[in-house]
Design an enzyme around this catalytic site. Structure first.
Site, PDB file in Angstrom:
ATOM      1  N   ASP A   1      12.428   0.370 -11.811  1.00 56.16           N
ATOM      2  CA  ASP A   1      13.669   1.092 -12.134  1.00 56.16           C
ATOM      3  C   ASP A   1      14.694   0.141 -12.732  1.00 56.16           C
ATOM      4  OD1 ASP A   1      13.725  -0.152  -9.644  1.00 56.16           O
ATOM      5  OD2 ASP A   1      14.844   1.451  -8.631  1.00 56.16           O
TER       6      ASP A   1
ATOM      7  N   ASP B   1       3.271   2.468 -19.853  1.00 60.75           N
ATOM      8  CA  ASP B   1       3.389   3.619 -20.758  1.00 60.75           C
ATOM      9  C   ASP B   1       4.860   3.959 -20.951  1.00 60.75           C
ATOM     10  OD1 ASP B   1       2.588   5.908 -22.261  1.00 60.75           O
ATOM     11  OD2 ASP B   1       2.953   7.151 -20.493  1.00 60.75           O
TER      12      ASP B   1
HETATM   13  C1  IPM Z   1       0.160   5.840 -25.056  1.00 61.90           C
HETATM   14  C2  IPM Z   1       0.074   7.350 -24.966  1.00 61.90           C
HETATM   15  C3  IPM Z   1      -1.159   7.710 -24.160  1.00 61.90           C
HETATM   16  C4  IPM Z   1      -0.988   7.132 -22.771  1.00 61.90           C
HETATM   17  C5  IPM Z   1      -1.461   9.216 -24.103  1.00 61.90           C
HETATM   18  C6  IPM Z   1      -1.612   9.815 -25.468  1.00 61.90           C
HETATM   19  C7  IPM Z   1      -2.660   9.518 -23.261  1.00 61.90           C
HETATM   20  O1  IPM Z   1       1.240   7.852 -24.440  1.00 61.90           O
HETATM   21  O2  IPM Z   1      -0.794   5.221 -25.580  1.00 61.90           O
HETATM   22  O3  IPM Z   1       1.176   5.285 -24.663  1.00 61.90           O
HETATM   23  O4  IPM Z   1      -0.365   7.747 -21.904  1.00 61.90           O
HETATM   24  O5  IPM Z   1      -1.505   6.029 -22.541  1.00 61.90           O
HETATM   25 MG    MG Z   2       2.801   6.424 -24.193  1.00 62.30          MG
END
Ligand code: IPM
Ligand code: MG
Length: 359
Positions: A224, A248
């Site tokens: 966070d 992500d």
């Molecule tokens: C990324 C994308 C992917 C993920 C999705 C499309 C599955 O958001 O490569 O960051 O979550 O890894």
């Molecule tokens: Mg992503």
């Protein structure tokens, strides 16, 4: 024998941006006699429509046999109602997992020409150059058990499992420390060790691995706080290492620091440097087919492919330099457009990079 590059355009804007990246790589292939050949295959929703699965066996075989994989993006509203097991995203996740591409490098670099395109103040982002190392084949994305079940009281319950083995943490930590050694020797490990046991282990293992890299200054931060620091003072970071899901999320934040999510490339590597290369953004179905998507993240992913898998740093630098030149010349797709620059289409941007390469 030619070195095979698997080209997986995917869905949405995937085909448009990949076409530009292939245009650039094909030119260098001839110009520098790189000895590459290209083979295309379907993945994601496109593969589901044709074969009923987001990752057909022939696509997976191609990826396994190729030197490297270049991927566009997958997914879209058309496939959102499908069961998880055959959703387009599964195709991408299965390639990552089947090929053991556990180390995901996501560089966030602000090109000085785009300082005005960021929503953050110029002094906060100018000169930004950070690298997010995201663990890519473990954590909550792959943990079992997972699913949606019906409880005895008739209520549904969704569940996923956040799990990391010591060995999985160890190998991504090594990857991150090595990356830091090649940069400014500063590594920040991001976790949620105040709440989640699994990231308590993460912190412990990363610290242990750090003893092998006394030249790298290691720090730890809760996720966070890291999200806040990334928008407050992003330049305090050099290399960040974190779990699959945190990576992500944080990489989307980092992308916006560079002006547009259309600017961030990525490399997903296995232990031997084999890799898949893709922009970090999604398939953007809302703008697909209009020729307005920014192909630079995919073109810059090709530069990473040349650097990390093909060991052609000179070719990689030529692409990065050409992107610089194209931006200097004022070429801008709508996502990075500002007054005084020239709006170009997806292929217009590809051409601008190509012309810069041709000199
Ligand atoms: C990324 C994308 C992917 C993920 C999705 C499309 C599955 O958001 O490569 O960051 O979550 O890894
Ligand atoms: Mg992503």
């Amino acid at each position: 024998m030619a070195k095979k590059i698997a080209v997986l355009a995917g869905d949405g804007i995937g085909p448009e941006i990949v076409a530009e990246a292939v245009k650039v790589l094909s030119f260098l292939n001839t110009d520098m006699a790189l000895g590459l050949s290209f083979e295309t295959a379907l993945v994601g929703g496109a593969a589901y429509d044709a074969f009923g699965t987001p990752l057909p066996q022939q696509t997976l075989n191609l990826c396994k046999n190729a030197e490297a994989v270049l991927l566009g993006a997958v997914g879209g509203p058309k496939w959102e109602a499908l069961p998880h097991a055959v959703r387009p995203e599964r195709g991408l996740l299965s390639i990552r997992s089947e090929l053991n591409l556990f180390s995901n490098l996501r560089p966030a670099i602000l090109y000085p020409q785009l300082v005005g395109a960021s929503t953050l103040k110029p002094e906060v982002v100018s000169g930004l150059d950070i690298m997010i190392v995201r663990e890519l084949t473990g954590g909550i994305y792959f943990g079992q058990p997972r699913g949606i079940r019906l409880l005895e009281n008739g209520e549904q319950q969704g569940f996923n499992t956040l799990v990391y083995n010591e060995s999985e943490i160890r190998r991504i930590a090594h990857s991150a420390f090595k990356t830091a050694q090649k940069r400014h020797k500063k590594l920040c490990s991001v976790d949620k060790a105040n709440v989640l046991e699994v990231t308590e282990l993460w912190r412990q293992v990363v610290t242990e691995v750090g003893k092998d890299y006394p030249d790298v200054q290691l720090s730890h931060m809760y996720v966070d706080n890291a999200a806040m620091q990334l928008v407050r003072a992003p330049k305090q970071f050099d290399v960040i290492v974190t779990t699959n899901m945190f990576g992500d999320i944080l990489s989307d934040i980092a992308a916006m620091l560079t002006g547009s999510i259309g600017m961030l490339p990525s490399a997903s590597l296995d232990a031997n440097g084999k890799g898949m290369y893709e922009p970090i953004h999604g398939s953007a179905p809302d703008i697909a087919g209009q020729g307005i998507a920014n192909p630079l993240a995919t073109i810059l992913s090709v530069a990473m492919l040349l650097r990390y898998t093909l060991n052609q740093p000179e070719a990689a630098e030529r692409i990065e330099q050409a992107v610089n030149t194209a931006l200097d010349a004022g070429a801008r797709t709508p996502d990075i457009y500002s007054d005084g620059t020239t709006q170009v289409s997806t292929s217009g941007m590809g051409d601008a990079v190509l012309n810069a390469l041709k000199g």
